[in-house]
Enzyme design. Structure first.
Site, PDB file in Angstrom:
ATOM      1  N   ARG A   1      -6.656   2.261   8.349  1.00 11.29           N
ATOM      2  CA  ARG A   1      -6.863   2.503   6.917  1.00 11.29           C
ATOM      3  C   ARG A   1      -8.005   1.680   6.327  1.00 11.29           C
ATOM      4  O   ARG A   1      -8.670   2.124   5.397  1.00 11.29           O
ATOM      5  CB  ARG A   1      -5.581   2.212   6.140  1.00 11.29           C
ATOM      6  CG  ARG A   1      -4.494   3.262   6.346  1.00 11.29           C
ATOM      7  CD  ARG A   1      -3.315   2.998   5.434  1.00 11.29           C
ATOM      8  NE  ARG A   1      -2.306   4.050   5.572  1.00 11.29           N
ATOM      9  CZ  ARG A   1      -2.220   5.115   4.787  1.00 11.29           C
ATOM     10  NH1 ARG A   1      -3.087   5.298   3.815  1.00 11.29           N
ATOM     11  NH2 ARG A   1      -1.266   6.001   4.968  1.00 11.29           N
TER      12      ARG A   1
ATOM     13  N   LYS B   1       1.287  -8.973   9.293  1.00 11.69           N
ATOM     14  CA  LYS B   1       1.858  -7.649   9.485  1.00 11.69           C
ATOM     15  C   LYS B   1       0.837  -6.857  10.289  1.00 11.69           C
ATOM     16  O   LYS B   1      -0.284  -6.627   9.827  1.00 11.69           O
ATOM     17  CB  LYS B   1       2.129  -6.980   8.135  1.00 11.69           C
ATOM     18  CG  LYS B   1       2.634  -5.548   8.254  1.00 11.69           C
ATOM     19  CD  LYS B   1       2.763  -4.882   6.882  1.00 11.69           C
ATOM     20  CE  LYS B   1       3.152  -3.422   7.026  1.00 11.69           C
ATOM     21  NZ  LYS B   1       3.220  -2.721   5.713  1.00 11.69           N
TER      22      LYS B   1
ATOM     23  N   TYR C   1     -12.865  -0.494   3.218  1.00 11.12           N
ATOM     24  CA  TYR C   1     -14.122   0.191   2.929  1.00 11.12           C
ATOM     25  C   TYR C   1     -15.357  -0.689   3.164  1.00 11.12           C
ATOM     26  O   TYR C   1     -16.310  -0.260   3.816  1.00 11.12           O
ATOM     27  CB  TYR C   1     -14.157   0.763   1.498  1.00 11.12           C
ATOM     28  CG  TYR C   1     -15.412   1.599   1.267  1.00 11.12           C
ATOM     29  CD1 TYR C   1     -15.478   2.909   1.730  1.00 11.12           C
ATOM     30  CD2 TYR C   1     -16.531   1.050   0.642  1.00 11.12           C
ATOM     31  CE1 TYR C   1     -16.639   3.663   1.567  1.00 11.12           C
ATOM     32  CE2 TYR C   1     -17.696   1.797   0.473  1.00 11.12           C
ATOM     33  CZ  TYR C   1     -17.747   3.098   0.940  1.00 11.12           C
ATOM     34  OH  TYR C   1     -18.894   3.825   0.791  1.00 11.12           O
TER      35      TYR C   1
ATOM     36  N   TYR D   1      -2.304  -8.664   6.490  1.00 14.11           N
ATOM     37  CA  TYR D   1      -1.964  -7.288   6.865  1.00 14.11           C
ATOM     38  C   TYR D   1      -3.164  -6.656   7.542  1.00 14.11           C
ATOM     39  O   TYR D   1      -4.200  -6.445   6.915  1.00 14.11           O
ATOM     40  CB  TYR D   1      -1.539  -6.503   5.624  1.00 14.11           C
ATOM     41  CG  TYR D   1      -1.098  -5.067   5.865  1.00 14.11           C
ATOM     42  CD1 TYR D   1      -0.818  -4.580   7.146  1.00 14.11           C
ATOM     43  CD2 TYR D   1      -0.950  -4.189   4.805  1.00 14.11           C
ATOM     44  CE1 TYR D   1      -0.407  -3.277   7.353  1.00 14.11           C
ATOM     45  CE2 TYR D   1      -0.527  -2.879   4.994  1.00 14.11           C
ATOM     46  CZ  TYR D   1      -0.274  -2.428   6.270  1.00 14.11           C
ATOM     47  OH  TYR D   1       0.126  -1.132   6.474  1.00 14.11           O
TER      48      TYR D   1
ATOM     49  N   ILE E   1       7.952  -4.702   8.523  1.00 20.07           N
ATOM     50  CA  ILE E   1       7.846  -4.255   7.137  1.00 20.07           C
ATOM     51  C   ILE E   1       7.708  -2.747   7.230  1.00 20.07           C
ATOM     52  O   ILE E   1       6.692  -2.228   7.647  1.00 20.07           O
ATOM     53  CB  ILE E   1       6.680  -4.916   6.390  1.00 20.07           C
ATOM     54  CG1 ILE E   1       6.934  -6.430   6.288  1.00 20.07           C
ATOM     55  CG2 ILE E   1       6.523  -4.316   4.991  1.00 20.07           C
ATOM     56  CD1 ILE E   1       5.812  -7.216   5.643  1.00 20.07           C
TER      57      ILE E   1
ATOM     58  N   THR F   1       0.820  -1.216   0.000  1.00 19.90           N
ATOM     59  CA  THR F   1       0.000   0.000   0.000  1.00 19.90           C
ATOM     60  C   THR F   1       0.853   1.265   0.000  1.00 19.90           C
ATOM     61  O   THR F   1       0.438   2.293  -0.549  1.00 19.90           O
ATOM     62  CB  THR F   1      -0.958   0.006   1.196  1.00 19.90           C
ATOM     63  OG1 THR F   1      -0.229  -0.246   2.403  1.00 19.90           O
ATOM     64  CG2 THR F   1      -2.032  -1.061   1.040  1.00 19.90           C
ATOM     65  N   THR F   2       2.052   1.218   0.578  1.00 24.88           N
ATOM     66  CA  THR F   2       2.958   2.371   0.550  1.00 24.88           C
ATOM     67  C   THR F   2       3.383   2.708  -0.877  1.00 24.88           C
ATOM     68  O   THR F   2       3.771   3.841  -1.165  1.00 24.88           O
ATOM     69  CB  THR F   2       4.182   2.100   1.448  1.00 24.88           C
ATOM     70  OG1 THR F   2       3.743   1.996   2.797  1.00 24.88           O
ATOM     71  CG2 THR F   2       5.217   3.208   1.351  1.00 24.88           C
TER      72      THR F   2
END
Length: 296
Positions: free
Chosen positions: A140, A164, A109, A135, A206, A46-47
């Site tokens: 988020r 993660k 979402y 993750y 991570i 996502t980064t």
């Protein structure tokens, strides 16, 4: 999976000023990570602003990264989303042999129930032979992957090998460590919490901060894995200010600004993300300069 006992970095995706992918910048970043001793690289997490990339762009970045790395360090591919059927097809089609595992963020979402989250990851586990790292980042995604769901997945699917964790919930971390199978990995997903999480038994991180400071991040994790917490503590506090500046105006805007200051790649982001403010740019420039003087 001792491959992932260490420091992995969630690579940013460098862009040119016109918004196209900057492969020269990506090459610079990859070489910087390897030279800095990073244990493994995560491409298209996502980064990497993956939400703004097309399917073709994602696959092109994964392929380029594999060719650039050329087997020098292990690679993890990010495949996440909130459309389970589409994600299953993507995993079935993904055949790049250079990748050792998949990192997959919990569906965002939709806010599925725990049963929905379980069924989502079950479908992914059955769609690929690659190991999967869950993750959990509720800040988020809008939903938490519970301990019960994590443990259920860990016990039922041999290719679900770790999680993660970026929930910042130490009761949650502790319960995972208490109940997990012996070889299931807890991995920090929050740079500021890497040291305390590793004191509980997490195997590494991570990292986002490691994009800019791979050597320090890898050394922190190495000290923690060697139970040298006095030495790790010194690096931890040195990196705390960097961590704050990385996230104060959103990720990866902060760390991309650092990479621009360091001459590795430029700061360009894709909308809806925008550059950090001038005040933050000035603070980042000063912090990078101070870190350089410490290293010297």
């Amino acid at each position: 999976m001792n491959t992932f006992h260490g420091a992995g970095v969630a690579l940013v995706t460098p862009f040119k000023v016109d918004g196209s992918i900057d492969y020269e910048g990506l090459s610079n970043l990859i070489e910087y990570q390897i030279a800095g001793g990073m244990d493994y690289l995560v491409s298209m997490g996502t980064t990497g602003e993956v939400a703004t990339l097309s399917k073709k762009e994602k696959l092109d970045v994964l392929d380029f990264t594999a060719k650039q790395v050329a087997g020098r360090v292990p690679l993890v591919a990010g495949f996440g989303g909130n459309n389970t059927a589409e994600l299953v097809e993507q995993l079935k089609e993904f055949k790049n042999p250079s990748y050792s595992a998949i990192l997959s963020v919990s569906p965002y979402y939709n806010k599925p129930t725990q049963e929905g989250i379980y069924q989502h990851y079950k479908a992914l586990a059955l769609a690929t032979n690659l190991p999967i790292i869950l993750y959990n980042v509720p800040g988020r995604t809008g939903s938490m992957v519970s301990v019960d769901t994590i443990i259920r997945l860990a016990k039922e699917f041999s290719n679900i090998i770790g999680v993660k964790e970026a929930s910042a919930n130490f009761e949650h971390f502790t319960r995972i460590m208490e109940q997990k199978p012996a070889d299931f990995m807890l991995i920090s997903g929050d740079d500021a919490l890497t040291l305390p999480m590793m004191s509980l038994g997490a195997v590494g991180v991570i990292t986002v901060v490691g994009n800019a400071f791979p050597r320090e991040t890898q050394q922190l994790v190495k000290y923690c894995n060697e139970w040298k917490f006095e030495e790790a503590n010194r690096i931890h506090y040195k990196l705390l200010r960097i961590d704050e500046l990385c996230f104060i105006e959103g990720n990866p805007a902060g760390v991309k600004e650092m990479l621009q200051v360091m001459g590795i790649c430029n700061r360009t982001l894709r909308l809806p993300l925008t550059e950090v403010s001038q005040v933050t740019k000035d603070r980042i420039a000063l912090a990078v300069k101070e870190m350089a003087s410490i290293q010297a």
